[in-house]
Design a protein around this motif. Sequence first.
Motif, mmCIF file in Angstrom:
data_model
loop_
_atom_site.group_PDB
_atom_site.id
_atom_site.type_symbol
_atom_site.label_atom_id
_atom_site.label_comp_id
_atom_site.label_asym_id
_atom_site.label_seq_id
_atom_site.Cartn_x
_atom_site.Cartn_y
_atom_site.Cartn_z
ATOM 1 N N SER A 131 0.853 -1.186 0.000
ATOM 2 C CA SER A 131 0.000 0.000 0.000
ATOM 3 C C SER A 131 0.882 1.225 0.000
ATOM 4 C CB SER A 131 -0.883 -0.002 1.260
ATOM 5 O OG SER A 131 -1.476 1.262 1.484
ATOM 6 N N ARG A 176 -5.014 4.444 -3.519
ATOM 7 C CA ARG A 176 -6.401 4.117 -3.172
ATOM 8 C C ARG A 176 -7.125 3.494 -4.361
ATOM 9 N NH1 ARG A 176 -9.109 7.467 1.566
ATOM 10 N NH2 ARG A 176 -7.247 8.071 2.741
ATOM 11 N N GLN A 182 -11.677 0.026 0.681
ATOM 12 C CA GLN A 182 -11.632 1.472 0.567
ATOM 13 C C GLN A 182 -12.964 2.115 0.952
ATOM 14 O OE1 GLN A 182 -9.617 4.604 0.668
ATOM 15 N NE2 GLN A 182 -8.557 2.774 -0.066
ATOM 16 N N HIS A 186 -13.344 5.058 3.784
ATOM 17 C CA HIS A 186 -14.085 6.307 3.604
ATOM 18 C C HIS A 186 -15.118 6.500 4.714
ATOM 19 C CE1 HIS A 186 -12.145 6.779 -0.267
ATOM 20 N NE2 HIS A 186 -12.836 7.863 -0.505
ATOM 21 N N TYR A 193 -18.166 8.135 -0.603
ATOM 22 C CA TYR A 193 -17.369 7.217 -1.425
ATOM 23 C C TYR A 193 -17.762 7.325 -2.892
ATOM 24 C CZ TYR A 193 -15.030 2.966 -2.963
ATOM 25 O OH TYR A 193 -14.213 2.069 -3.618
ATOM 26 N N LEU A 198 -11.170 6.599 -7.931
ATOM 27 C CA LEU A 198 -10.061 5.806 -7.430
ATOM 28 C C LEU A 198 -9.493 4.918 -8.541
ATOM 29 C CD1 LEU A 198 -11.687 4.702 -4.052
ATOM 30 C CD2 LEU A 198 -10.323 6.742 -4.513
#
Length: 229
Positions: A131, A176, A182, A186, A193, A198
């Motif tokens: 990440s 992200r 994800q 959020h 979202y 993304l």
Amino acid sequence: MATHLITGAGSGIGAAVARRLHERGDDLLLLARDAARAKEIAAGLPGARTVVGDLANPDRLSWALSHQSLPDRLDSVLHVAGVVDLGAVADISVKTWRAQLDVNLLAPAELTRLVLPQLRISKGQVIFVNSGSGLNASPGWSAYAASKFGLKALADALRGEEKPNGVRVSTVYPGRTDSPMQEKVHQQEGKDYDGSRLIDPESVATAILTVLDLPRDASIDDMTVRPGQ
């Protein structure tokens, strides 16, 4: 025909990678936390095999895999599964710390250890999906980032250790990405979202397959994938 062990194949990046490898005819061995989940994630991938092992309990992985049939050789293990739970250092509990360290760091280390004999036979590859938080830590991300910084250290050490055995070790650092994880992030951040803003999981899958398919005369140790806009 190559054989790949994949964690996190049930959604997001892992599902995209599994689908792409399945479409081109590779053999898949999908790790799931229990039998019900194994049946669920294999349903759309005819011919894919499953193995049950709970990444949340890394100390039980050896026992779990010893009671199941594994192939004699593996061409790759793709560590895609992960969990996240945000919180300030002042507030986050030991339980929350441990849950992220177990799944994001200790389980990949233990699973890799258990299948290294099969990877050495094929001179295969280990790919860790890390990440951006494995390179930079932001407020509220201490536990998750620590687990991912640790995953980078694991990959770097393993790369040097296994080079004499012909095993390549790579790390992919996505930004992200549109995924259930994800969405949870959020929610914890109190943000709306919008997955369209993304990275598409398919784009990260393309990056992972680029690393995986690189000819043997070269290696990609680290690859960072960022949003294009």
